[in-house]
Write an enzyme that holds these catalytic residues in place. Structure first.
Site, PDB file in Angstrom:
ATOM      1  N   ALA A 171       0.765  -1.243  -0.022  1.00 12.60           N
ATOM      2  CA  ALA A 171      -0.546  -0.144  -0.019  1.00 12.60           C
ATOM      3  C   ALA A 171       0.858   1.365  -0.160  1.00 12.60           C
ATOM      4  O   ALA A 171       0.724   2.257  -0.974  1.00 12.60           O
ATOM      5  CB  ALA A 171      -1.383   0.114   1.425  1.00 12.60           C
ATOM      6  N   ASP A 172       1.951   1.889   1.377  1.00 11.44           N
ATOM      7  CA  ASP A 172       2.757   2.533   1.158  1.00 11.44           C
ATOM      8  C   ASP A 172       3.689   2.273   0.175  1.00 11.44           C
ATOM      9  O   ASP A 172       3.790   3.662  -1.662  1.00 11.44           O
ATOM     10  CB  ASP A 172       3.612   1.934   1.481  1.00 11.44           C
ATOM     11  CG  ASP A 172       3.387   2.643   2.967  1.00 11.44           C
ATOM     12  OD1 ASP A 172       2.573   3.735   3.196  1.00 11.44           O
ATOM     13  OD2 ASP A 172       3.608   1.625   4.576  1.00 11.44           O
ATOM     14  N   LEU A 173       4.109   1.258  -1.062  1.00  8.15           N
ATOM     15  CA  LEU A 173       5.028   1.359  -2.188  1.00  8.15           C
ATOM     16  C   LEU A 173       3.937   1.904  -3.639  1.00  8.15           C
ATOM     17  O   LEU A 173       4.992   2.835  -4.535  1.00  8.15           O
ATOM     18  CB  LEU A 173       6.034   0.354  -2.396  1.00  8.15           C
ATOM     19  CG  LEU A 173       6.521   0.004  -1.469  1.00  8.15           C
ATOM     20  CD1 LEU A 173       6.873  -2.046  -1.780  1.00  8.15           C
ATOM     21  CD2 LEU A 173       8.045   0.560  -1.126  1.00  8.15           C
ATOM     22  N   GLY A 184       3.109   5.897  -3.150  1.00  9.39           N
ATOM     23  CA  GLY A 184       4.867   6.315  -3.343  1.00  9.39           C
ATOM     24  C   GLY A 184       4.445   6.427  -4.858  1.00  9.39           C
ATOM     25  O   GLY A 184       4.985   7.997  -5.429  1.00  9.39           O
TER      26      GLY A 184
END
Length: 395
Positions: free
Chosen positions: A167-169, A172
């Site tokens: 989810a973060d990657l 980003g």
């Protein structure tokens, strides 16, 4: 020349998605100024694992090539300085809860009054609007809420998170896309804009294939482990040495696969000639392949299948991947020199455009290491004023 030479980014983000995005922009040539809290900085500076010199490997992964200044955004003077810096910026990236930057006089509307060309990206968990806008969240929370976690794992095991903070990657990457789209739009209109990027929206967008299945069949896709729910064979199988090999392919790969594995009966069965037929007899096909794979060592079978034109990939560990000759020859691992940790390896950007080969990774900054230089360069502050700001705790 790097693609973003001459572009300046003011980075108010912390931890992962935002810092990952601004690191990509820095690697493309942008001057990224990271705004951090005096005394502590980005909380990821304290994440484990720690290196011998005390620095965080996590922080090193997402903050290379930036300049760091410390600035207390809770104070009027700190907010005034931030607004002054924003007048010299092309892009602002922030990931505070909705309304937080507005309360500090640092929201898009306030900054755009003095810098109409500013591209402002707000990256939050659930967006600037909607019933969940004020909720906090982390990577695994978004994996859970979005349905990604329900799809991950084997049918007979509980839901699992992805092996990387997906989810973060992926968020980003979408922050970068938002910023670059804003720059492209500005080149035409002369004006910047405000991008409202929600990590939850990004995860929902990743459901593309799963959602298509739901729309078509009106059924929730099940967890299928390494197997593809709509293609057979496409899964990882255990080999004789206990290691796993993943295969996939289309109908024209079926007979070569069977020939390598000496599964003549399956190769000659007309009901298995098409993917639809193999999906209908998934258990039979899977059982036969499981037995055949168990007769081969992984690397030998991988080479035999590839020689026959069958797509196959060893299920590598992280160590194996980073030592793989393709990774090495594509120069995906570089090094930087850090004043406290010495020479340290880092992943390089995968961007290759018309022969452009990105330089070696730059070191992440020490906390506040560029405060004096940035305030002098952009705001013209002298040594006495900077000293006064430091004494009062603003920087």
């Amino acid at each position: 020349m790097r693609p973003l030479d001459g572009i300046r980014v003011l980075d108010f983000s912390r931890v992962l998605a935002g810092p990952m995005a601004t690191q990509i922009l820095a690697e493309l040539g942008a001057d990224v100024i990271k705004i951090e809290r005096p005394g502590g900085g980005d909380e990821s500076r304290r994440f484990e694992p720690r290196l011998p010199g005390g620095e965080s490997a996590y922080f090193f992964a997402f903050n290379r090539g930036k300049r760091s200044i410390t600035l207390d955004l809770a104070t009027p003077r700190g907010q005034e300085i931030a607004r002054g810096l924003a007048r010299h910026a092309d892009i602002v990236v922030e990931n505070f809860l909705p309304g937080s930057m507005d309360k500090r006089g640092l929201g898009y509307e306030a900054l755009a009054e003095e810098n109409p060309g500013l591209v402002y990206v707000s990256a939050t968990g659930f967006g600037q609007t909607g019933p969940y806008a004020d909720r906090k969240g982390y990577d695994t929370v978004f994996q859970a809420l979005s349905g990604v976690m329900a799809l991950t794992g084997h049918p007979d095991t509980p839901p699992a998170k992805a092996g990387v903070p997906i989810a973060d990657l992926t968020s980003g990457l979408w922050i970068v896309i938002s910023a670059l789209a804003g720059l492209a739009g500005r080149a035409t209109s002369g004006h910047g804009g405000h991008a409202d990027l929600a990590m939850m929206d990004v995860q929902v967008s990743l459901l593309a294939v799963a959602a298509a299945r739901l729309f078509a069949l009106d059924e929730d896709p099940p967890r299928t482990g390494t197997a593809h729910p709509g293609r057979v064979p496409s899964a990882a199988f255990e080999c004789a040495d206990g290691r796993y090999l993943h295969i996939s392919g289309s109908d024209h790969h079926w007979r070569p696969l069977c020939e390598v594995l000496a599964l003549d009966e399956l190769a000659d069965d007309p009901e298995l000639a098409t993917n639809a037929g193999r999906v209908a007899q998934r258990e039979r096909v899977t059982a036969a392949l499981t037995g055949a794979f168990a007769e081969w060592p992984r690397d030998g079978l991988a080479n035999a299948l590839r020689a026959a034109g069958v797509p196959a990939g060893e299920v590598n560990s992280v160590r194996e991947t980073l030592a793989d000759r393709n990774t090495i020859e594509r120069r995906m691992v570089g090094h930087f020199d850090h004043p406290g940790e010495g020479r340290f390896p880092a992943l390089r950007t995968p961007l290759r455009i018309d022969g452009y080969d990105p330089p070696e990774p730059a070191a992440p900054p020490l906390l506040g290491s560029d405060t004096d230089a940035v305030l002098t360069e952009l705001l013209g502050l002298g040594e006495a004023e900077i000293s006064r700001l430091r004494d009062e705790g603003t920087i």
